[in-house]
Design an enzyme around this catalytic site. Structure first.
Site, PDB file in Angstrom:
ATOM      1  N   GLY A   1       0.805  -1.211   0.000  1.00 37.93           N
ATOM      2  CA  GLY A   1       0.000   0.000   0.000  1.00 37.93           C
ATOM      3  C   GLY A   1       0.843   1.269   0.000  1.00 37.93           C
ATOM      4  N   ASN A   2       2.029   1.211   0.658  1.00 37.00           N
ATOM      5  CA  ASN A   2       2.845   2.417   0.736  1.00 37.00           C
ATOM      6  C   ASN A   2       3.387   2.834  -0.627  1.00 37.00           C
ATOM      7  OD1 ASN A   2       4.389   0.005   0.971  1.00 37.00           O
ATOM      8  ND2 ASN A   2       6.174   1.228   1.495  1.00 37.00           N
TER       9      ASN A   2
ATOM     10  N   LYS B   1     -13.041 -10.051   6.909  1.00 36.72           N
ATOM     11  CA  LYS B   1     -12.042  -9.057   6.537  1.00 36.72           C
ATOM     12  C   LYS B   1     -12.701  -7.682   6.450  1.00 36.72           C
ATOM     13  CE  LYS B   1      -8.284  -7.689   4.005  1.00 36.72           C
ATOM     14  NZ  LYS B   1      -7.030  -7.504   4.682  1.00 36.72           N
TER      15      LYS B   1
ATOM     16  N   LYS C   1      -3.109 -10.023  -1.431  1.00 31.39           N
ATOM     17  CA  LYS C   1      -2.229  -9.806  -2.593  1.00 31.39           C
ATOM     18  C   LYS C   1      -0.913 -10.578  -2.473  1.00 31.39           C
ATOM     19  CE  LYS C   1       1.299  -6.521  -1.769  1.00 31.39           C
ATOM     20  NZ  LYS C   1       1.379  -6.600  -0.357  1.00 31.39           N
TER      21      LYS C   1
ATOM     22  N   LYS D   1       2.548 -11.946   4.840  1.00 32.33           N
ATOM     23  CA  LYS D   1       3.718 -11.940   3.942  1.00 32.33           C
ATOM     24  C   LYS D   1       4.582 -13.173   4.194  1.00 32.33           C
ATOM     25  CE  LYS D   1       3.775  -6.942   3.888  1.00 32.33           C
ATOM     26  NZ  LYS D   1       2.694  -6.875   2.888  1.00 32.33           N
TER      27      LYS D   1
HETATM   28  P1  ADP Z   1       1.833  -3.601   2.959  1.00 34.49           P
HETATM   29  O1  ADP Z   1       0.912  -2.419   2.870  1.00 34.49           O
HETATM   30  O2  ADP Z   1       3.099  -3.437   2.195  1.00 34.49           O
HETATM   31  O3  ADP Z   1       1.148  -4.893   2.729  1.00 34.49           O
HETATM   32  P2  ADP Z   1       1.694  -3.913   5.860  1.00 34.49           P
HETATM   33  O4  ADP Z   1       1.631  -2.636   6.621  1.00 34.49           O
HETATM   34  O5  ADP Z   1       0.453  -4.710   5.707  1.00 34.49           O
HETATM   35  O6  ADP Z   1       2.380  -3.581   4.470  1.00 34.49           O
HETATM   36  O7  ADP Z   1       2.801  -4.864   6.547  1.00 34.49           O
HETATM   37  C1  ADP Z   1       4.145  -4.449   6.722  1.00 34.49           C
HETATM   38  C2  ADP Z   1       4.340  -3.914   8.145  1.00 34.49           C
HETATM   39  O8  ADP Z   1       4.328  -4.989   9.086  1.00 34.49           O
HETATM   40  C3  ADP Z   1       5.685  -3.287   8.400  1.00 34.49           C
HETATM   41  O9  ADP Z   1       5.760  -1.978   7.919  1.00 34.49           O
HETATM   42  C4  ADP Z   1       5.800  -3.375   9.930  1.00 34.49           C
HETATM   43  O10 ADP Z   1       5.345  -2.190  10.538  1.00 34.49           O
HETATM   44  C5  ADP Z   1       4.841  -4.487  10.315  1.00 34.49           C
HETATM   45  N1  ADP Z   1       5.411  -5.643  11.035  1.00 34.49           N
HETATM   46  C6  ADP Z   1       4.687  -6.428  11.873  1.00 34.49           C
HETATM   47  N2  ADP Z   1       5.428  -7.403  12.402  1.00 34.49           N
HETATM   48  C7  ADP Z   1       6.674  -7.268  11.867  1.00 34.49           C
HETATM   49  C8  ADP Z   1       7.909  -7.992  12.036  1.00 34.49           C
HETATM   50  N3  ADP Z   1       7.982  -9.054  12.822  1.00 34.49           N
HETATM   51  N4  ADP Z   1       8.995  -7.580  11.334  1.00 34.49           N
HETATM   52  C9  ADP Z   1       8.913  -6.500  10.518  1.00 34.49           C
HETATM   53  N5  ADP Z   1       7.787  -5.767  10.336  1.00 34.49           N
HETATM   54  C10 ADP Z   1       6.673  -6.143  11.006  1.00 34.49           C
HETATM   55 MG    MG Z   2      -0.768  -5.432   3.976  1.00 34.74          MG
END
Ligand code: ADP
Ligand code: MG
Length: 325
Positions: free
Chosen positions: A22-23, A140, A225, A287
């Site tokens: 999303g970023n 969700k 995704k 992820k």
């Molecule tokens: P995206 O929008 O790219 O899918 P998300 O915000 O859903 O990203 O997920 C990524 C975020 O997960 C990171 O920016 C971080 O803040 C968070 N996060 C949670 N647990 C962890 C972890 N164990 N190690 C690293 N990041 C983590």
């Molecule tokens: Mg996400």
């Protein structure tokens, strides 16, 4: 089709799927004007362009959370005047809109580097199982927050299922079934083999189910995704999956004093960390789940890295690398 104007760096895989979060499309700190989104896309393109300046097969996937949330909000405000679109159509709209801005950003970067490569978007449908347990218990939450009264209206008027979300307000809740088959796989593969960088499976893909007569129809659901990206890479026999997000590496004990960033980890060690609960639900856990499924499905290397470090990560100098045992 491809004019190689820069030398190919051999250690970079020549077939890869790169998923951006999303970023890279719509971070939370912007209002969401088109001009803001153009700047965000340009920044993502600056990081991704070096990957496109290779003789490779490259498929880019992306999230759509905040964008589809705003589409739903527009529909909400306009519902007395314009009939709202079903969620699968909203996902398709988000794929087109996000891809348009990304294509423009990437084209500008490639032109600056005088590298001749085309970028195409494939509006991608992903088949899900109508019997998926996700459909029995939609869980969700997506889109904006509403008051309880508004929520009741929406349920009655639009047929949306609404749920209270952790004390923050009421939200539209939908099923999140697993991806079963990317319907437009051959098209994506064919474009990619011609040297065209392909933007595909945006937002996890448009969820569709197969009817008894073999035809397909869209359903109001969302697919993760990262899971779709892993599935897509496996289905094409692509051995490298890179997930670009808002954090440099994956950590254990994330956010705690004993936090430890991970460089290279085997799938079995990562599975153990997952079981131990190191990864937050709804952000990092999906992820890691996607990375592990990708490796179990024939993948060789899953990389989780910061959006700004796409090239160093693929070169092995950044991010967390999860490798098959
Ligand atoms: P995206 O929008 O790219 O899918 P998300 O915000 O859903 O990203 O997920 C990524 C975020 O997960 C990171 O920016 C971080 O803040 C968070 N996060 C949670 N647990 C962890 C972890 N164990 N190690 C690293 N990041 C983590
Ligand atoms: Mg996400």
């Amino acid at each position: 089709m491809i004019a190689t104007m820069k030398p190919t760096i051999p250690q970079i895989p020549d077939r890869l799927v790169v998923a951006i979060g999303g970023n890279a499309t719509h971070p939370e700190n912007i209002r969401g004007t088109t001009e803001e989104q153009e700047l965000v896309a340009a920044r993502a393109a600056r990081s991704l362009a070096p990957l496109l300046q290779r003789h490779n097969q490259l498929i880019l996937t992306h999230g759509n959370g905040p964008v589809v949330g705003k589409i739903l909000l527009r529909q909400y405000y306009a519902r007395e005047h314009v009939p709202p679109m079903r969620l699968d159509v909203c996902v398709a709209h988000s794929q087109g809109g996000i891809a348009h801005l990304m294509m423009q950003g990437l084209e500008d970067e490639l032109n600056r580097a005088q590298y001749d490569r085309r970028v195409a978007c494939v509006i991608t449908r992903v088949e899900v199982d109508p019997q998926d347990p996700g459909f029995l218990h939609p869980s969700k939450p997506i889109g904006p927050f509403f008051s309880e009264e508004e929520a009741r209206h929406l349920q009655a008027q639009l047929g949306w299922s609404m749920m209270e979300d952790a004390g923050r307000g009421w939200r539209y809740i939908v099923a999140s079934p697993r991806p079963r088959r990317v319907l437009d796989l051959e098209l994506i593969d064919s474009l990619s083999r011609q040297g065209i960088a392909v933007i595909a499976a945006g937002g996890g893909g448009i969820p569709v189910i197969q009817r008894a007569d073999g035809s397909h129809c869209g359903v109001p659901a969302v697919i993760d995704k990262d899971l779709t990206s892993a599935h897509l890479a496996n289905a094409l026999g692509i051995e490298t999956l890179m997930i670009l997000t808002a954090v440099q590496k994956v950590a254990i004990h994330f956010g705690q004093p004993e936090q430890q960033w991970l460089d290279t980890v085997t799938a079995s060690d990562m599975q153990r960390y997952m079981t131990e609960g190191h990864f937050a639900k709804g952000s990092m856990a999906p992820k890691i789940d996607a990375a592990l499924r990708f490796l179990a499905g024939g993948g060789k290397r899953a990389i989780i890295a910061h959006l700004d470090e796409a090239l160093p990560a693929i070169e092995g100098n950044a991010g967390t690398h999860v490798i098959a045992d």
